[in-house]
Design a protein around this motif. Sequence first.
Motif, PDB file in Angstrom:
ATOM      1  N   PRO A  76       0.850  -0.691  -0.278  1.00  0.00           N
ATOM      2  CA  PRO A  76       0.457  -0.335  -0.409  1.00  0.00           C
ATOM      3  C   PRO A  76       0.990   1.415   0.260  1.00  0.00           C
ATOM      4  N   THR A  77       0.633   2.334  -0.972  1.00  0.00           N
ATOM      5  CA  THR A  77       0.889   3.717  -0.831  1.00  0.00           C
ATOM      6  C   THR A  77       0.300   4.738  -0.075  1.00  0.00           C
ATOM      7  N   GLY A  78      -1.083   3.968   0.582  1.00  0.00           N
ATOM      8  CA  GLY A  78      -1.803   4.993   1.382  1.00  0.00           C
ATOM      9  C   GLY A  78      -2.890   4.481   1.701  1.00  0.00           C
ATOM     10  N   GLN A  92      -6.167  -1.940  -6.211  1.00  0.00           N
ATOM     11  CA  GLN A  92      -6.219  -1.826  -4.619  1.00  0.00           C
ATOM     12  C   GLN A  92      -6.800  -1.414  -3.456  1.00  0.00           C
ATOM     13  N   CYS A  93      -7.827  -2.402  -3.609  1.00  0.00           N
ATOM     14  CA  CYS A  93      -8.205  -1.838  -2.378  1.00  0.00           C
ATOM     15  C   CYS A  93      -8.449  -3.772  -1.556  1.00  0.00           C
ATOM     16  N   LEU A  94      -8.779  -3.658  -0.500  1.00  0.00           N
ATOM     17  CA  LEU A  94      -9.225  -4.004   0.464  1.00  0.00           C
ATOM     18  C   LEU A  94     -10.391  -5.157   0.748  1.00  0.00           C
ATOM     19  N   VAL A  95     -11.186  -6.101   0.444  1.00  0.00           N
ATOM     20  CA  VAL A  95     -12.466  -7.058   0.730  1.00  0.00           C
ATOM     21  C   VAL A  95     -12.595  -7.778   1.524  1.00  0.00           C
ATOM     22  N   ALA A  96     -13.549  -7.300   2.638  1.00  0.00           N
ATOM     23  CA  ALA A  96     -13.553  -8.662   3.243  1.00  0.00           C
ATOM     24  C   ALA A  96     -14.880  -9.436   3.234  1.00  0.00           C
ATOM     25  N   ARG A 118      -5.209  -2.970   8.963  1.00  0.00           N
ATOM     26  CA  ARG A 118      -4.864  -3.072   8.398  1.00  0.00           C
ATOM     27  C   ARG A 118      -4.210  -1.589   7.023  1.00  0.00           C
ATOM     28  N   GLY A 119      -4.842  -0.764   7.775  1.00  0.00           N
ATOM     29  CA  GLY A 119      -4.487   0.390   6.745  1.00  0.00           C
ATOM     30  C   GLY A 119      -5.633   0.815   6.251  1.00  0.00           C
TER      31      GLY A 119
END
Length: 320
Positions: free
Chosen positions: A46-48, A87-91, A130-131
Amino acid sequence: MSFASLRRFFLGSSVVHGPVAAISKHQLQRPEGPRKFLLARPSQSPTGPRPLVILLHGFGASAAQLLGQGFPPSPLAHWLEIAEREQCLVAAPDGSGHSWNDAFADARVNAKTDDCGFIGALIDELIEARGVDAARVYVMGVSKGGMMAFRLATELAPKLAAFSAVLASMPLNSQCAPPQTPISALLIASSTDPLVRYGGGSFLKNRRQAGAMLGIEASALVWRQLAGLTGGTVSEELPHRQAKDKTLATRWIWGKDPQQLQVSLIRIDRGGHAEPSPTRRYPRWINWLTGAQNADFETAELGWEFFKDKRAAFVGPAPN
């Protein structure tokens, strides 16, 4: 009949066009005990802060099935490609007993767990560990998971930037108070769904799982009124991909600015209880039971298109 045709009939088909995010297993301690969830993370560092999409499975299903790790092939598994690309998280959390406590007062087999508390705590955990960008948390649920998405939008609205309910409606008899906070909503429904009545009410065959529902358009109106979007609308017929596909998709959007509050309804005429997708197709024998699956758009892609520019109006600790 060819082998390929037999395979599609019994197993369905799944086509992946790009790299996918890696899946890992996790659990979160709650008062009712450990709650499990899957987390899909892109390979790039991640960059942010990253956006988070929470996916909710239907009745009798699981997080694994929703992310393509089980049968039948779920169209929402396409989120793994989106997660890697965007570049996203998936839960994907697991409901209690393969179900959710979605506020349907007359659903006799509803889970009794505090699922709003669980999802709220999950959001907090992923923001801290996880930012995750606290202003970019989104929920998409299908069927029973879509009904749970309506409850989350009602009770966790300050923590969510937008939500989507797919093949689902709101309860006619709810255990929780009506929603008070405006939030952007994307509804995807079929006019001839054999499990979720487009005009409201219930079907005897699934009354134990769902109970009586508001109509789909009545549910959309709840969120339109909260957002002050009762005026003009933009409508369009989505491009038709396959001549043999007898379903037809029409989209309505209230609210012109994708960075502000919007409510959108996509109605699938002659469609069944199946998430639209051209790449992940349910077995044909399942179509005989639940109705036709539209192939005009990718449910996950339209979800991301709707979510990506929206931000939560308030960022603070999630209720638990």
